[in-house]
Design a protein around this motif. Structure first.
Motif, PDB file in Angstrom:
ATOM      1  N   GLN A 117       0.244   5.508   0.598  1.00  0.00           N
ATOM      2  CA  GLN A 117      -0.709   6.535   1.030  1.00  0.00           C
ATOM      3  C   GLN A 117      -0.360   7.845   0.338  1.00  0.00           C
ATOM      4  O   GLN A 117       0.750   8.354   0.476  1.00  0.00           O
ATOM      5  CB  GLN A 117      -0.644   6.707   2.547  1.00  0.00           C
ATOM      6  CG  GLN A 117      -1.737   7.586   3.126  1.00  0.00           C
ATOM      7  CD  GLN A 117      -2.969   6.789   3.534  1.00  0.00           C
ATOM      8  OE1 GLN A 117      -2.959   5.566   3.502  1.00  0.00           O
ATOM      9  NE2 GLN A 117      -4.016   7.474   3.936  1.00  0.00           N
ATOM     10  N   HIS A 146      -3.588   0.327  -3.360  1.00  0.00           N
ATOM     11  CA  HIS A 146      -3.010  -1.020  -3.316  1.00  0.00           C
ATOM     12  C   HIS A 146      -2.336  -1.320  -4.658  1.00  0.00           C
ATOM     13  O   HIS A 146      -2.878  -1.000  -5.715  1.00  0.00           O
ATOM     14  CB  HIS A 146      -4.110  -2.050  -3.043  1.00  0.00           C
ATOM     15  CG  HIS A 146      -3.632  -3.464  -3.044  1.00  0.00           C
ATOM     16  ND1 HIS A 146      -4.133  -4.422  -3.902  1.00  0.00           N
ATOM     17  CD2 HIS A 146      -2.695  -4.099  -2.296  1.00  0.00           C
ATOM     18  CE1 HIS A 146      -3.551  -5.579  -3.673  1.00  0.00           C
ATOM     19  NE2 HIS A 146      -2.665  -5.417  -2.712  1.00  0.00           N
ATOM     20  N   GLY A 201      -3.997  11.342   1.436  1.00  0.00           N
ATOM     21  CA  GLY A 201      -5.021  10.751   2.279  1.00  0.00           C
ATOM     22  C   GLY A 201      -5.741   9.573   1.667  1.00  0.00           C
ATOM     23  O   GLY A 201      -6.703   9.058   2.249  1.00  0.00           O
ATOM     24  N   VAL A 202      -5.290   9.118   0.504  1.00  0.00           N
ATOM     25  CA  VAL A 202      -5.911   7.981  -0.181  1.00  0.00           C
ATOM     26  C   VAL A 202      -4.926   6.818  -0.187  1.00  0.00           C
ATOM     27  O   VAL A 202      -3.772   6.965  -0.582  1.00  0.00           O
ATOM     28  CB  VAL A 202      -6.303   8.332  -1.625  1.00  0.00           C
ATOM     29  CG1 VAL A 202      -6.949   7.125  -2.315  1.00  0.00           C
ATOM     30  CG2 VAL A 202      -7.251   9.528  -1.637  1.00  0.00           C
ATOM     31  N   ARG A 203      -5.387   5.651   0.245  1.00  0.00           N
ATOM     32  CA  ARG A 203      -4.538   4.466   0.265  1.00  0.00           C
ATOM     33  C   ARG A 203      -4.748   3.655  -1.004  1.00  0.00           C
ATOM     34  O   ARG A 203      -5.857   3.246  -1.329  1.00  0.00           O
ATOM     35  CB  ARG A 203      -4.847   3.606   1.500  1.00  0.00           C
ATOM     36  CG  ARG A 203      -3.794   2.522   1.738  1.00  0.00           C
ATOM     37  CD  ARG A 203      -4.029   1.811   3.061  1.00  0.00           C
ATOM     38  NE  ARG A 203      -5.161   0.900   2.986  1.00  0.00           N
ATOM     39  CZ  ARG A 203      -5.287  -0.194   3.731  1.00  0.00           C
ATOM     40  NH1 ARG A 203      -4.356  -0.493   4.620  1.00  0.00           N
ATOM     41  NH2 ARG A 203      -6.348  -0.967   3.619  1.00  0.00           N
ATOM     42  N   SER A 207      -8.008  -0.533  -3.056  1.00  0.00           N
ATOM     43  CA  SER A 207      -7.702   0.900  -3.086  1.00  0.00           C
ATOM     44  C   SER A 207      -8.925   1.715  -2.686  1.00  0.00           C
ATOM     45  O   SER A 207     -10.060   1.383  -3.045  1.00  0.00           O
ATOM     46  CB  SER A 207      -7.244   1.337  -4.488  1.00  0.00           C
ATOM     47  OG  SER A 207      -5.957   0.822  -4.778  1.00  0.00           O
ATOM     48  N   GLU A 208      -8.688   2.782  -1.945  1.00  0.00           N
ATOM     49  CA  GLU A 208      -9.774   3.635  -1.465  1.00  0.00           C
ATOM     50  C   GLU A 208     -10.253   4.586  -2.566  1.00  0.00           C
ATOM     51  O   GLU A 208      -9.524   4.882  -3.515  1.00  0.00           O
ATOM     52  CB  GLU A 208      -9.304   4.437  -0.247  1.00  0.00           C
ATOM     53  CG  GLU A 208      -8.940   3.568   0.943  1.00  0.00           C
ATOM     54  CD  GLU A 208      -8.355   4.363   2.089  1.00  0.00           C
ATOM     55  OE1 GLU A 208      -8.371   3.864   3.231  1.00  0.00           O
ATOM     56  OE2 GLU A 208      -7.866   5.499   1.860  1.00  0.00           O
ATOM     57  N   PHE A 254       0.840  -1.194   0.000  1.00  0.00           N
ATOM     58  CA  PHE A 254       0.000   0.000   0.000  1.00  0.00           C
ATOM     59  C   PHE A 254       0.874   1.243   0.000  1.00  0.00           C
ATOM     60  O   PHE A 254       1.962   1.262   0.585  1.00  0.00           O
ATOM     61  CB  PHE A 254      -0.917   0.024   1.227  1.00  0.00           C
ATOM     62  CG  PHE A 254      -2.005  -1.020   1.202  1.00  0.00           C
ATOM     63  CD1 PHE A 254      -3.219  -0.750   0.599  1.00  0.00           C
ATOM     64  CD2 PHE A 254      -1.796  -2.274   1.754  1.00  0.00           C
ATOM     65  CE1 PHE A 254      -4.230  -1.702   0.567  1.00  0.00           C
ATOM     66  CE2 PHE A 254      -2.782  -3.238   1.731  1.00  0.00           C
ATOM     67  CZ  PHE A 254      -4.007  -2.953   1.131  1.00  0.00           C
ATOM     68  N   ALA A 306       1.676   8.992  -6.409  1.00  0.00           N
ATOM     69  CA  ALA A 306       2.057   7.702  -5.826  1.00  0.00           C
ATOM     70  C   ALA A 306       3.373   7.209  -6.423  1.00  0.00           C
ATOM     71  O   ALA A 306       4.257   6.731  -5.700  1.00  0.00           O
ATOM     72  CB  ALA A 306       0.952   6.673  -6.064  1.00  0.00           C
TER      73      ALA A 306
END
Length: 345
Positions: free
Chosen positions: A54, A61, A57-59, A110-111, A52, A130
């Motif tokens: 981050q 995968h 604020g979004v995680r 993934s969020e 993961f 990312a």
């Protein structure tokens, strides 16, 4: 007495209506319990297989394999990393490249925060940050279907960052699509939420075999995909919302990008099947190739939408071509037609 009898039909009608309401509520409750159980079981049976990161604020995968030039895989609508896993493309490409496959926002693990409208541009910015966080420079981006819009957006917004593009079965130009109003309702607030947690996953499971026949056709559904792809992971309420939202965004997304394609100066390898039942290859891939004088176009005969399953070796060859192309001056109006592969994985 006559006045009393006049109320009897009304009372019976009200009773039937109440019975229907109670029965409907009970059916929705039962559906919600089934969906909840199936979701939990799917996540238990298919835990995260990667890492993961981050960002904002979004995680997100992702899975990472291999070494060498970085190749980033972006899946299509409704799918996730396992699509590239079951196609064999991750294993093939990781022999010569550093392969990173993301679950795009809202898919897999993934969020996808509801505070953001996840246009291709918004997803591209997130993926870019990312990759920077992971220390990756100048990747080759491979996008399939809806993922091509994200890949294109990242290349247009960061032209000095992306090395080259490989676009598979993409949707690049707005067209009338009858499937949009059919699959987008789960993204509607309140009503869509009710549908996603009750009837939508069950309907989705019922029509899943037919959907697969259409997206893989005219070839049969890949045996590995049929046996290994975790169907209920794609039918979870959270992923159905992401998929429905992207169906609703597809036409306006293509409309927003089409005026900027001429800005692309990096190598672009366009790949599609000549029998795609989801997007019209002539209207989409061939037209994009015609607009980009330095692109190359590869058409697979009797190929459907899932060409990375039908012909993963051809896709790998496209990645190799994208990796070796070094400038627009070295690329020309090339078009290749591959024969139909003898079998699929």
């Amino acid at each position: 007495m006559p006045q009393t009898m006049q109320h009897i039909p009304l009372a019976r009608s009200g009773s039937r209506r109440n019975t229907w309401l109670i029965g409907g509520a009970a059916a929705l409750a039962a559906a919600a319990l089934i969906v909840r159980q199936k979701t939990r079981q799917a996540e238990h049976d298919n835990p995260p297989t990667g890492e993961f990161v981050q960002v904002d604020g979004v995680r997100l995968h992702y899975v990472e394999r291999g070494q060498g030039q970085t190749v980033v895989l972006l899946h299509g609508n409704g799918l996730m990393i396992q699509d590239y896993e079951t196609s064999g493309l991750i294993d093939l490409a990781s022999r010569n490249y550093r392969v990173i496959a993301f679950d795009r926002p809202g898919y897999g693990y993934s969020e996808r925060p509801r505070t953001t409208i996840w246009t291709p541009q918004a997803q591209a910015r997130l993926i870019h940050r990312a990759l920077l966080h992971m220390g990756i420079e100048n990747p080759i981006l491979v996008g399939h279907s809806w993922g091509t819009l994200v890949a294109l957006s990242l290349a247009l917004e960061q032209p000095d960052y992306v090395r080259s593009l490989v676009l598979l079965s993409g949707y690049y130009y707005p067209t009338v699509r009858m499937d949009v109003p059919l699959v987008s309702p789960p993204a509607i607030p309140v009503i869509g939420d009710l549908m996603r947690f009750t009837v939508s996953p069950l309907i989705g499971r019922a029509i899943w075999p037919g959907v697969l026949r259409r997206v893989f056709g005219p070839a049969p559904v890949s045996e590995r995909f049929r046996m290994e792809y975790p169907t209920w992971m794609s039918l979870r309420p959270s992923q159905l919302r992401a998929s429905a939202a992207e169906a609703a965004l597809m036409i306006p997304a293509a409309l927003s990008l089409r005026k900027r394609y001429h800005e692309l100066t990096i190598p672009v390898v366009i790949m599609a099947g000549d029998s795609d039942k989801i997007v019209d290859t002539h209207v989409q891939s061939e037209q994009l190739h015609g607009e980009l004088p330095h692109s190359t176009l590869h058409i697979t005969r009797q190929g459907g939408h899932m060409i990375h399953h039908l012909a993963p070796e051809e896709v790998l060859a496209g990645i190799d071509q994208a990796a070796t192309a070094v400038g627009a001056e070295l690329r020309g109006q090339n078009s290749h037609v591959f024969p139909a592969p003898s079998q699929i994985n």
